[in-house]
Write a protein that holds these residues in place. Structure first.
Motif, short mmCIF file in Angstrom:
data_model
loop_
_atom_site.label_atom_id
_atom_site.label_comp_id
_atom_site.label_asym_id
_atom_site.label_seq_id
_atom_site.Cartn_x
_atom_site.Cartn_y
_atom_site.Cartn_z
N MET A 1 48.79 39.88 36.28
CA MET A 1 47.76 40.91 36.16
C MET A 1 46.54 40.27 35.49
N PRO A 2 45.47 39.96 36.27
CA PRO A 2 44.32 39.28 35.67
C PRO A 2 43.38 40.22 34.89
N ILE A 3 43.60 40.28 33.60
CA ILE A 3 42.69 41.01 32.71
C ILE A 3 41.40 40.19 32.59
N ILE A 4 40.29 40.88 32.55
CA ILE A 4 39.02 40.19 32.34
C ILE A 4 38.81 40.09 30.83
N GLU A 5 38.79 38.85 30.33
CA GLU A 5 38.72 38.64 28.88
C GLU A 5 37.30 38.61 28.35
N ASP A 6 36.35 38.15 29.16
CA ASP A 6 34.99 38.00 28.64
C ASP A 6 34.00 37.98 29.80
N TYR A 7 32.81 38.51 29.53
CA TYR A 7 31.74 38.45 30.51
C TYR A 7 30.41 38.25 29.78
N GLU A 8 29.66 37.29 30.27
CA GLU A 8 28.28 37.07 29.82
C GLU A 8 27.47 36.80 31.07
N PHE A 9 26.16 36.85 30.97
CA PHE A 9 25.30 36.59 32.12
C PHE A 9 25.73 35.30 32.83
N GLY A 10 26.13 35.43 34.10
CA GLY A 10 26.47 34.27 34.91
C GLY A 10 27.84 33.67 34.70
N GLU A 11 28.67 34.26 33.81
CA GLU A 11 30.00 33.68 33.56
C GLU A 11 30.99 34.77 33.18
N ILE A 12 32.19 34.64 33.75
CA ILE A 12 33.25 35.61 33.45
C ILE A 12 34.55 34.85 33.25
N VAL A 13 35.40 35.35 32.35
CA VAL A 13 36.70 34.74 32.11
C VAL A 13 37.77 35.75 32.50
N ILE A 14 38.62 35.31 33.45
CA ILE A 14 39.67 36.18 33.98
C ILE A 14 40.98 35.41 33.94
N GLY A 15 41.97 35.96 33.26
CA GLY A 15 43.26 35.28 33.18
C GLY A 15 43.16 33.87 32.63
N GLY A 16 42.23 33.67 31.70
CA GLY A 16 42.06 32.37 31.06
C GLY A 16 41.19 31.39 31.84
N GLN A 17 40.76 31.76 33.03
CA GLN A 17 39.94 30.86 33.84
C GLN A 17 38.49 31.34 33.89
N LYS A 18 37.53 30.39 33.77
CA LYS A 18 36.10 30.71 33.84
C LYS A 18 35.62 30.66 35.28
N TYR A 19 34.80 31.64 35.62
CA TYR A 19 34.15 31.68 36.93
C TYR A 19 32.65 31.80 36.70
N ARG A 20 31.88 31.10 37.54
CA ARG A 20 30.42 31.14 37.42
C ARG A 20 29.76 31.62 38.70
N SER A 21 30.56 32.26 39.55
CA SER A 21 30.01 32.87 40.76
C SER A 21 30.57 34.29 40.86
N ASP A 22 29.94 35.11 41.67
CA ASP A 22 30.39 36.49 41.81
C ASP A 22 31.84 36.51 42.27
N VAL A 23 32.57 37.52 41.83
CA VAL A 23 34.01 37.58 42.07
C VAL A 23 34.46 38.96 42.55
N ILE A 24 35.59 38.95 43.25
CA ILE A 24 36.33 40.18 43.52
C ILE A 24 37.66 40.01 42.79
N VAL A 25 37.98 40.97 41.94
CA VAL A 25 39.18 40.88 41.11
C VAL A 25 40.19 41.93 41.58
N PHE A 26 41.33 41.44 42.06
CA PHE A 26 42.44 42.29 42.46
C PHE A 26 43.47 42.27 41.32
N PRO A 27 44.40 43.20 41.30
CA PRO A 27 45.42 43.18 40.25
C PRO A 27 46.27 41.90 40.22
N ASP A 28 46.31 41.17 41.34
CA ASP A 28 47.16 39.98 41.39
C ASP A 28 46.43 38.69 41.75
N LYS A 29 45.11 38.74 41.96
CA LYS A 29 44.38 37.52 42.31
C LYS A 29 42.88 37.71 42.12
N VAL A 30 42.17 36.59 42.15
CA VAL A 30 40.70 36.60 42.02
C VAL A 30 40.12 35.83 43.20
#
Length: 115
Positions: A1-30
Motif C-alpha cells: 500500500m503506497p502511502i505518500i510520505e512527502d510532497y514538495e514542488f516538483g518532488e513526491i515520496v511514495i513508499g520510500g521512493q522519490k519521484y520527480r515527474s507527475d504520477v498516478i498512484v494506485f493502492p498497489d503501484k505507482v
C-alpha cells in the motif's frame, strides 16, 4: 500500500521512493512520468490506466499552485461512470488520498507535481 510520505514542488515520496515527474498512484503501484495530451489541461484520454482500474474515488492533484485545469465536463463524465472525483491542489490531494487509502477505499491519485 503506497502511502505518500512527502510532497514538495516538483518532488513526491511514495513508499520510500522519490519521484520527480507527475504520477498516478494506485493502492498497489505507482506509474511515474505521467504525461497528458495537453500539459496543463486534463483530458479523459490522459486517464486510460485509471479508467481500466475502475476506482471508487479519483483524487486529482492540480499542482502546487493548482494550475492544471480539470473541466466540469470531464468530472461529470467520470462521475457518470461511477467514479467520485475530488479535485484539489496537490498538497491537499496528497492528504485526501492518504486518508481514503487508510480507510480501505478503492482510491487512485493523479498528481501534477509542479505549477
Amino acid at each position: 500500500m503506497p502511502i505518500i510520505e512527502d510532497y514538495e514542488f516538483g518532488e513526491i515520496v511514495i513508499g520510500g521512493q522519490k519521484y520527480r515527474s507527475d504520477v498516478i498512484v494506485f493502492p498497489d503501484k505507482v506509474l511515474d512520468d505521467w504525461w497528458r495530451i495537453e500539459g496543463h489541461s486534463l483530458h479523459k484520454e490522459d486517464l486510460f490506466e485509471i479508467l481500466e482500474y475502475k476506482p471508487e474515488i479519483l483524487v486529482i492533484g492540480t499542482g502546487y499552485y493548482g494550475r492544471m485545469e480539470v473541466s466540469l465536463e470531464l468530472i461529470k463524465e467520470l462521475e457518470e461512470e461511477g467514479i467520485r472525483v475530488i479535485v484539489a491542489d496537490t498538497k491537499n490531494a496528497v492528504r485526501i488520498y492518504n486518508d481514503y487509502l487508510k480507510k480501505g477505499a478503492k482510491v487512485v491519485a493523479a498528481l501534477h507535481l509542479t505549477c
